[in-house]
Design a protein around this motif. Sequence first.
Motif, mmCIF file in Angstrom:
data_model
loop_
_atom_site.group_PDB
_atom_site.id
_atom_site.type_symbol
_atom_site.label_atom_id
_atom_site.label_comp_id
_atom_site.label_asym_id
_atom_site.label_seq_id
_atom_site.Cartn_x
_atom_site.Cartn_y
_atom_site.Cartn_z
ATOM 1 N N ALA A 159 0.930 -1.198 0.068
ATOM 2 C CA ALA A 159 0.007 -0.069 -0.105
ATOM 3 C C ALA A 159 0.863 1.326 0.048
ATOM 4 O O ALA A 159 0.541 2.176 -0.599
ATOM 5 N N ARG A 204 -6.504 2.127 -0.427
ATOM 6 C CA ARG A 204 -5.399 1.490 -0.096
ATOM 7 C C ARG A 204 -4.633 2.256 0.646
ATOM 8 O O ARG A 204 -4.302 3.484 0.463
ATOM 9 N N ARG A 256 -0.647 -16.006 -9.947
ATOM 10 C CA ARG A 256 0.112 -14.964 -9.217
ATOM 11 C C ARG A 256 1.396 -14.844 -9.551
ATOM 12 O O ARG A 256 2.028 -13.512 -9.371
ATOM 13 N N ARG A 267 3.279 -10.969 -11.500
ATOM 14 C CA ARG A 267 4.510 -10.077 -11.349
ATOM 15 C C ARG A 267 5.102 -9.649 -12.685
ATOM 16 O O ARG A 267 5.451 -8.348 -12.904
ATOM 17 N N ALA A 326 2.824 -7.275 -14.398
ATOM 18 C CA ALA A 326 3.001 -5.917 -14.005
ATOM 19 C C ALA A 326 4.239 -4.974 -14.140
ATOM 20 O O ALA A 326 4.189 -3.883 -14.458
ATOM 21 N N ARG A 327 5.394 -5.915 -14.525
ATOM 22 C CA ARG A 327 6.351 -5.347 -14.795
ATOM 23 C C ARG A 327 6.680 -4.842 -16.199
ATOM 24 O O ARG A 327 7.258 -4.119 -16.452
ATOM 25 N N ALA A 328 5.743 -5.664 -17.071
ATOM 26 C CA ALA A 328 6.142 -5.346 -18.601
ATOM 27 C C ALA A 328 5.830 -3.983 -18.682
ATOM 28 O O ALA A 328 4.778 -3.393 -18.304
ATOM 29 N N ASP A 329 6.574 -3.371 -19.821
ATOM 30 C CA ASP A 329 6.232 -2.064 -20.175
ATOM 31 C C ASP A 329 5.189 -1.985 -21.177
ATOM 32 O O ASP A 329 4.537 -3.002 -21.700
ATOM 33 N N ARG A 359 3.287 -5.024 -23.647
ATOM 34 C CA ARG A 359 1.694 -5.603 -23.292
ATOM 35 C C ARG A 359 0.949 -5.049 -24.692
ATOM 36 O O ARG A 359 0.120 -6.142 -24.964
ATOM 37 N N ILE A 398 -1.314 2.249 -16.655
ATOM 38 C CA ILE A 398 -0.213 1.744 -15.344
ATOM 39 C C ILE A 398 0.577 2.692 -15.197
ATOM 40 O O ILE A 398 1.256 3.133 -16.252
ATOM 41 N N MET A 424 0.444 6.026 -7.162
ATOM 42 C CA MET A 424 0.926 5.528 -8.385
ATOM 43 C C MET A 424 -0.213 4.378 -8.649
ATOM 44 O O MET A 424 -0.396 3.559 -7.671
ATOM 45 N N PRO A 455 -1.572 -2.311 -11.371
ATOM 46 C CA PRO A 455 -2.466 -3.452 -11.604
ATOM 47 C C PRO A 455 -2.785 -4.038 -10.514
ATOM 48 O O PRO A 455 -2.236 -3.854 -9.241
ATOM 49 N N LEU A 456 -4.263 -4.623 -10.240
ATOM 50 C CA LEU A 456 -4.629 -5.220 -9.038
ATOM 51 C C LEU A 456 -4.162 -6.423 -8.931
ATOM 52 O O LEU A 456 -3.689 -6.545 -7.589
ATOM 53 N N GLY A 457 -3.544 -7.217 -9.902
ATOM 54 C CA GLY A 457 -2.839 -8.345 -9.586
ATOM 55 C C GLY A 457 -3.612 -9.568 -10.400
ATOM 56 O O GLY A 457 -3.097 -9.619 -11.649
ATOM 57 N N SER A 504 -5.203 -0.206 -8.986
ATOM 58 C CA SER A 504 -5.401 0.300 -7.619
ATOM 59 C C SER A 504 -4.071 1.536 -7.528
ATOM 60 O O SER A 504 -3.390 1.404 -8.449
ATOM 61 N N LEU A 505 -4.632 2.346 -6.473
ATOM 62 C CA LEU A 505 -3.618 3.379 -6.219
ATOM 63 C C LEU A 505 -2.813 3.012 -5.265
ATOM 64 O O LEU A 505 -3.500 2.780 -4.002
ATOM 65 N N LYS A 506 -1.351 3.019 -5.347
ATOM 66 C CA LYS A 506 -0.764 2.794 -3.974
ATOM 67 C C LYS A 506 0.132 3.975 -3.802
ATOM 68 O O LYS A 506 0.276 4.871 -4.683
#
Lengths: 421, 421
Positions: free
Chosen positions: A366, A398, B15, B19, B22-25, B29, B95, B113, B116-118, B408-410
């Motif tokens: 978070a 979050r 899961r 990762r 989420a990392r991919a630019d 994608r 993203i 920032m 992604p949710l995951g 999501s926003l972290k």
Amino acid sequence: MDMTDYMQTIGRQARTASRAMARADSATRNRALLLIADAIERDAAQLVEANARDLDAARANGLAPALLDRLALSDKAIATMIDGLRQIVALPDPIGEISNMKFRPSGIQVGQMRVPLGVIGIIYEARPNVTVDAAGLCIKSGNAAILRGGSEAIHCNRALAALVAEGLRAASLPEQGVQVVETTDRAAVGALITMPEYVDVIVPRGGKGLIARLMEEATVPMIKHLDGICHVYIDAKADIAKALPIAMNAKTHRYGTCNTMETLLVARAIAPAVLPQLAALYATKEVELRADPEALAILQGYPHLAPASEEDWSTEYLAPILAVKIVAGIDEAIEHINRYSSKHTEAIVTEDYTDAMRFLREVDSASVMVNASTRFADGFEYGLGAEIGISNDKLHARGPVGLEGLTSLKYIVFGHGEIRT
Amino acid sequence: MDMTDYMQTIGRQARTASRAMARADSATRNRALLLIADAIERDAAQLVEANARDLDAARANGLAPALLDRLALSDKAIATMIDGLRQIVALPDPIGEISNMKFRPSGIQVGQMRVPLGVIGIIYEARPNVTVDAAGLCIKSGNAAILRGGSEAIHCNRALAALVAEGLRAASLPEQGVQVVETTDRAAVGALITMPEYVDVIVPRGGKGLIARLMEEATVPMIKHLDGICHVYIDAKADIAKALPIAMNAKTHRYGTCNTMETLLVARAIAPAVLPQLAALYATKEVELRADPEALAILQGYPHLAPASEEDWSTEYLAPILAVKIVAGIDEAIEHINRYSSKHTEAIVTEDYTDAMRFLREVDSASVMVNASTRFADGFEYGLGAEIGISNDKLHARGPVGLEGLTSLKYIVFGHGEIRT
């Protein structure tokens, strides 16, 4: 009294009151908050008296000293409550904000309006200050609230409920905009978390045990905070002059808070330089270090040293104990964190741009920080002005949750007679 | 095959893959999306063949014609899928967006920032186009996806899964970034909605019955869409020249959609002027009007007229039927809507500024409109570029859900060595 009937009545009343709370303008909601603050100031002596009755009963029942401490309402605590309400008044009104209005090819203009969630249920321990805090945040954000505090605080909560009702009434808001559940029956909680028709969200404030239990039964969505297994990663490219105070502060500033570091990760390349200096600092506070074999070798001779077990990587100590692990570098650090963290708060100490950016993006928590203590993860430090809790969830809110977390965005459309073809 | 084991394996793989997703630019994608589109174009004939096998089996099992229709994959439907993927490529990447970075008195800089949710689980009926649509939205938003389509489409879904995997692989993304559940066992759904450790959110796309059933069992949060009991309120100050086309369009443009009007409210002062003209329009489409006693009196002689029962106010007809009620004015309209609406979409027709503003603010629905047809409540019409569903919930995503709803926003913190004192 049938508990389900009782809670259903409270729920129905809250739903009805929530309409008037949502309609009320900023000035009216602020007036209510100020009137409540004034009433608490006026009746401080009676509140202390009611609190004394709670304390007597709690002592007779053998409540633990730490809990007695939280239950106690000193003059200073009352002054803090009053201040808190007046600070909430000073915050900008989150409600009614309209954003992103854009014309579409069809001719309509579409955007979003921030609105209250409706009815917020708050479940908390025997801490009378939370009653006023939570009531204040809900009133400010145009929501109705149902407050269920720990039964040990019942006399004090009843007295506070009367003052909140007085303030609402005097501001021409419905008294039932904030209702305190006036029963110590635990079945009330079970009813509260299973009335989605009347309650829009539950905010539990309490220990992990309470929240885990609520999660199993609840049908109302929750903004919940589980545990804080927070990490600091000292990168190979860390500035040691920053790493030492950050790692010290994150662990020892306060042991019992959720944003306290529980595991320290250190890059192999910098470990021999940084760990002994850090150990010298931790020694001054007698922090126990539970180290993996590599760190153990570097730290040998430290007076409070023990080998780490697998369990240590997922333990929230809330105590002067720290797990320490050597990692190869940023990849292993991120992998360890995403595996063991409770997704609350993590920090990297580095001067390397790419490592800093990768940590921010790839750590799935978070709050993610570069070169700062995890202790900053807090609504006040983030500038939210107030905090109803900290969310470990990814959906909706979050991290630290302020007034915005008690609101929702609805779409609004300004048309001129458009139809869809 | 043990279904729980099978689904746990899929969850664990998702899961892990999430990762890398989420990392991919952005470029990676997008490349995957284009490669999937190309593969579908190349293998269109095989897809039609796989679909033919599904259709044969479905016909043999006596599937209803409407469902056969949704299951069928024509050349045109394949072209639309391919277009859809290429349109998603053209959308901005949600993203990594960083917003609201502000310095705090402590010296840290705090903001948020978008990430992604995951892992997204999507449960849908036997509609092969949803497989590609949903995969596309999840890849674009950096999420891993687990797709569970209706069992009647299994051959076609398997063929599509192979093409999606091919595209991911060719773009150097993990194949398991999108997994299609390759079993028709219904227990797979039960497992999918109870693995919060592996799945961050479930998006069910299907009828109210499916979703109500999932809600009872799910422990994973859902972005869910129940029903659409939408209202148009014709205010006393309405411009009749706008009211007539809006009320006509909202009911008759399409009967089966969730943003279709089901109840028309008319202010008493304007009812005698507007209702007969409107009835003349509805008569051309043979719309049945179920009217309250006052409206009944005004509408007498209308060929498809019936008295409304209490049940009509909370019925989603999805048919050429409309409930009609006369109300005193804006207060009664808002009260009726907040009581009976499914909180999807409501519109007011008015030239009165104050009534328009009150309606926008006080109606507690996901979309609230002034002088426009409820039919506009749609991700494409709102400019979201894509739509994964429409949410009746207030938390997280409300109303049409586009790519942002899958993020999501972290909080992120840029520090310079700050510690908390």
